[in-house]
Design an enzyme around this catalytic site. Structure first.
Site, PDB file in Angstrom:
ATOM      1  N   ARG A  73     -10.452   9.316   3.469  1.00  0.00           N
ATOM      2  CA  ARG A  73      -9.116   9.871   3.690  1.00  0.00           C
ATOM      3  C   ARG A  73      -9.311  11.152   4.487  1.00  0.00           C
ATOM      4  NH1 ARG A  73      -7.959   7.644  -1.855  1.00  0.00           N
ATOM      5  NH2 ARG A  73      -6.465   5.977  -1.483  1.00  0.00           N
ATOM      6  N   ASP A 128      -2.985  -2.785  -3.884  1.00  0.00           N
ATOM      7  CA  ASP A 128      -1.678  -2.524  -4.517  1.00  0.00           C
ATOM      8  C   ASP A 128      -0.581  -3.538  -4.163  1.00  0.00           C
ATOM      9  OD1 ASP A 128      -2.888  -0.288  -5.539  1.00  0.00           O
ATOM     10  OD2 ASP A 128      -2.047   1.079  -4.055  1.00  0.00           O
ATOM     11  N   GLN A 253     -11.073  -2.457 -10.737  1.00  0.00           N
ATOM     12  CA  GLN A 253     -10.164  -3.364 -10.021  1.00  0.00           C
ATOM     13  C   GLN A 253     -10.414  -3.374  -8.508  1.00  0.00           C
ATOM     14  OE1 GLN A 253      -5.933  -2.682 -11.953  1.00  0.00           O
ATOM     15  NE2 GLN A 253      -7.305  -0.992 -12.394  1.00  0.00           N
ATOM     16  N   ARG A 254     -11.180  -2.386  -8.024  1.00  0.00           N
ATOM     17  CA  ARG A 254     -11.399  -2.304  -6.574  1.00  0.00           C
ATOM     18  C   ARG A 254     -12.787  -2.803  -6.153  1.00  0.00           C
ATOM     19  NH1 ARG A 254      -8.853   3.196  -4.901  1.00  0.00           N
ATOM     20  NH2 ARG A 254     -10.907   3.619  -4.048  1.00  0.00           N
TER      21      ARG A 254
HETATM   22  P1  ADP Z   1      -3.603   4.313   2.783  1.00  0.00           P
HETATM   23  O1  ADP Z   1      -3.908   3.965   4.185  1.00  0.00           O
HETATM   24  O2  ADP Z   1      -4.353   3.503   1.796  1.00  0.00           O
HETATM   25  O3  ADP Z   1      -2.110   4.407   2.522  1.00  0.00           O
HETATM   26  P2  ADP Z   1      -3.667   7.202   2.911  1.00  0.00           P
HETATM   27  O4  ADP Z   1      -2.205   7.385   2.703  1.00  0.00           O
HETATM   28  O5  ADP Z   1      -4.609   8.147   2.227  1.00  0.00           O
HETATM   29  O6  ADP Z   1      -4.198   5.774   2.512  1.00  0.00           O
HETATM   30  O7  ADP Z   1      -3.902   7.283   4.492  1.00  0.00           O
HETATM   31  C1  ADP Z   1      -5.199   7.074   5.023  1.00  0.00           C
HETATM   32  C2  ADP Z   1      -5.425   8.004   6.177  1.00  0.00           C
HETATM   33  O8  ADP Z   1      -4.489   7.696   7.237  1.00  0.00           O
HETATM   34  C3  ADP Z   1      -5.163   9.475   5.885  1.00  0.00           C
HETATM   35  O9  ADP Z   1      -6.232  10.088   5.197  1.00  0.00           O
HETATM   36  C4  ADP Z   1      -5.020   9.996   7.295  1.00  0.00           C
HETATM   37  O10 ADP Z   1      -6.290  10.113   7.907  1.00  0.00           O
HETATM   38  C5  ADP Z   1      -4.269   8.862   8.001  1.00  0.00           C
HETATM   39  N1  ADP Z   1      -2.839   9.168   8.051  1.00  0.00           N
HETATM   40  C6  ADP Z   1      -1.949   9.134   7.034  1.00  0.00           C
HETATM   41  N2  ADP Z   1      -0.715   9.513   7.447  1.00  0.00           N
HETATM   42  C7  ADP Z   1      -0.829   9.827   8.754  1.00  0.00           C
HETATM   43  C8  ADP Z   1       0.083  10.290   9.769  1.00  0.00           C
HETATM   44  N3  ADP Z   1       1.352  10.534   9.505  1.00  0.00           N
HETATM   45  N4  ADP Z   1      -0.410  10.481  11.009  1.00  0.00           N
HETATM   46  C9  ADP Z   1      -1.702  10.240  11.308  1.00  0.00           C
HETATM   47  N5  ADP Z   1      -2.608   9.815  10.398  1.00  0.00           N
HETATM   48  C10 ADP Z   1      -2.195   9.599   9.152  1.00  0.00           C
HETATM   49  O1  F6P Z   2      -4.183   2.506  -3.243  1.00  0.00           O
HETATM   50  C1  F6P Z   2      -5.201   1.924  -3.972  1.00  0.00           C
HETATM   51  C2  F6P Z   2      -5.447   2.697  -5.239  1.00  0.00           C
HETATM   52  O2  F6P Z   2      -6.519   2.049  -5.912  1.00  0.00           O
HETATM   53  C3  F6P Z   2      -4.241   2.862  -6.165  1.00  0.00           C
HETATM   54  O3  F6P Z   2      -3.985   1.699  -6.924  1.00  0.00           O
HETATM   55  C4  F6P Z   2      -4.701   4.036  -6.990  1.00  0.00           C
HETATM   56  O4  F6P Z   2      -3.571   4.750  -7.495  1.00  0.00           O
HETATM   57  C5  F6P Z   2      -5.450   4.875  -5.993  1.00  0.00           C
HETATM   58  O5  F6P Z   2      -5.870   4.010  -4.947  1.00  0.00           O
HETATM   59  C6  F6P Z   2      -6.664   5.544  -6.561  1.00  0.00           C
HETATM   60  O6  F6P Z   2      -7.195   6.363  -5.584  1.00  0.00           O
HETATM   61  P1  F6P Z   2      -8.635   7.034  -5.679  1.00  0.00           P
HETATM   62  O7  F6P Z   2      -9.639   5.960  -5.420  1.00  0.00           O
HETATM   63  O8  F6P Z   2      -8.603   8.080  -4.626  1.00  0.00           O
HETATM   64  O9  F6P Z   2      -8.774   7.572  -7.083  1.00  0.00           O
END
Ligand code: ADP
Ligand code: F6P
Length: 327
Positions: A73, A128, A253-254
């Protein structure tokens, strides 16, 4: 002419991401393209962690859980200056298009990169099942199979000891893991965000089931509803007469090998993604709808509201209503 494409996984990992990576590599290879893996998601883009891989790499990863290319992330990726570095690194390497596997946050990043000249195609990777542009996300099927197996095991020991088990599962704000696995695992009570039972209600219901001489009770709850499921177990125990234990399945679960269905769906979506790249498309989200693989603009995909599961939940919940109403 397009010669090189990249692939990255971003956000929380999920089983089946490797099958999608393999699908991209093999399809690209068949079409005469080179595939570069980018390590650790968007972090690898800004740090230049890119390397070319071949079909041997693809063959060795299909069955593996997690993501062999790493995920991360990177909140800073929302900053256009940080993304400029990523775009410059890609252009220096001659990579004109990317497949991004992740959740809706990762989709946002893919859209921004597309606007900056790198065509991105997004695949739904999360346990999810909360990406509404796809019936199923990559990881969901394996996650629910893991939860069902855990429920089966818990049922064995609860049944032996005449106990109640509270099982907390993941899903972030989405109740699909709890609902699908709860129903498939034969749970007695399910609580999800959009149909959340109060702690008192759960305790009362378990107490009623105890009065019917039920030998064991399984309660499946989504994460983030109850502050502490161990405390909930104590409340249930004090009100119901069952010795009650809580189990938080968490990151189990992952992990683990993806199911056949997971690999199949991931591979098919990946093939489709590369086909989109080849025709010059970008900013698309790939998903499945029934037996079909479909593509939509990412921003449209992100705006689709989550379908309500209330009816499915209510139909399940009806099963014990006659017992609760008698008490
Ligand atoms: P997921 O993709 O599982 O929803 P996150 O919400 O943590 O997980 O998003 C993953 C990554 O995507 C973030 O850490 C960031 O690098 C990038 N990201 C999220 N939102 C934005 C945005 N608005 N613009 C550009 N990059 C983004
Ligand atoms: O989005 C996948 C997920 O496993 C969710 O179900 C959970 O809330 C979250 O990620 C956990 O995140 P982390 O691995 O950062 O603890």
């Amino acid at each position: 002419m397009l010669k090189k494409i990249g692939i990255l996984t971003s956000g929380g990992d999920s089983q089946g991401m490797n099958a999608a990576i393999a699908g991209v590599i093999k399809t690209a290879h068949a079409k005469g393209l080179e595939t570069y893996i980018i390590r650790d998601g968007y972090l690898g883009l800004i740090n230049n962690w890119m390397e070319v891989v071949d079909n041997n790499f693809a063959d060795s990863i299909m069955r593996l859980g997690g993501t062999v290319i790493g995920s991360a992330r990177l909140p800073e990726f929302k900053d256009p200056k940080v993304r400029e570095k990523a775009v410059a690194n890609l252009k220096k390497q001659g990579i004109a298009a990317l497949v991004v596997i992740g959740g809706d946050g990762s989709y946002q990043g893919a859209q921004r990169l597309t606007e900056m000249g790198i065509n991105c195609i997004a695949l739904p990777g999360t346990i999810d099942n909360d990406i509404t542009s796809s019936d199923y996300t990559i990881g969901f099927d394996t996650a629910i199979n893991i939860v069902v197996e855990a429920i089966d095991r818990l049922r064995d020991t609860m049944q032996s000891h005449n106990r109640c088990s509270i099982v907390e599962v993941m899903g972030h704000a989405c109740g699909d893991i709890a609902l699908y696995a709860g129903i498939a695992g034969g749970a007695d009570i399910i609580s999800i965000n959009e149909a959340a039972l109060s702690e008192t209600k759960i305790a009362e219901r378990v107490a009623t089931l105890h009065q019917t001489q039920k030998r064991s009770v399984i309660v499946v709850v989504s994460e983030m509803i109850y502050p502490d499921v161990h405390k909930l177990a104590k409340l249930v125990e004090s009100k119901s007469g069952y010795i009650t234990r809580a189990t938080v399945l968490g990151h189990t679960q992952r992990g683990g090998n993806p199911t056949a269905m997971e690999r199949y769906r991931a591979f098919q979506m990946a093939q489709f993604a590369v086909e989109q790249i080849i025709v010059g498309a970008g900013g698309l989200a790939i998903g499945n709808h029934g037996d079909q693989i479909i593509a939509r603009p990412i921003m449209e995909a992100l705006s689709i509201p989550r379908p309500s599961r209330k009816e499915i939940w209510a139909k399940f919940d009806e099963l014990n209503q006659n017992i609760y109403q008698k008490s």
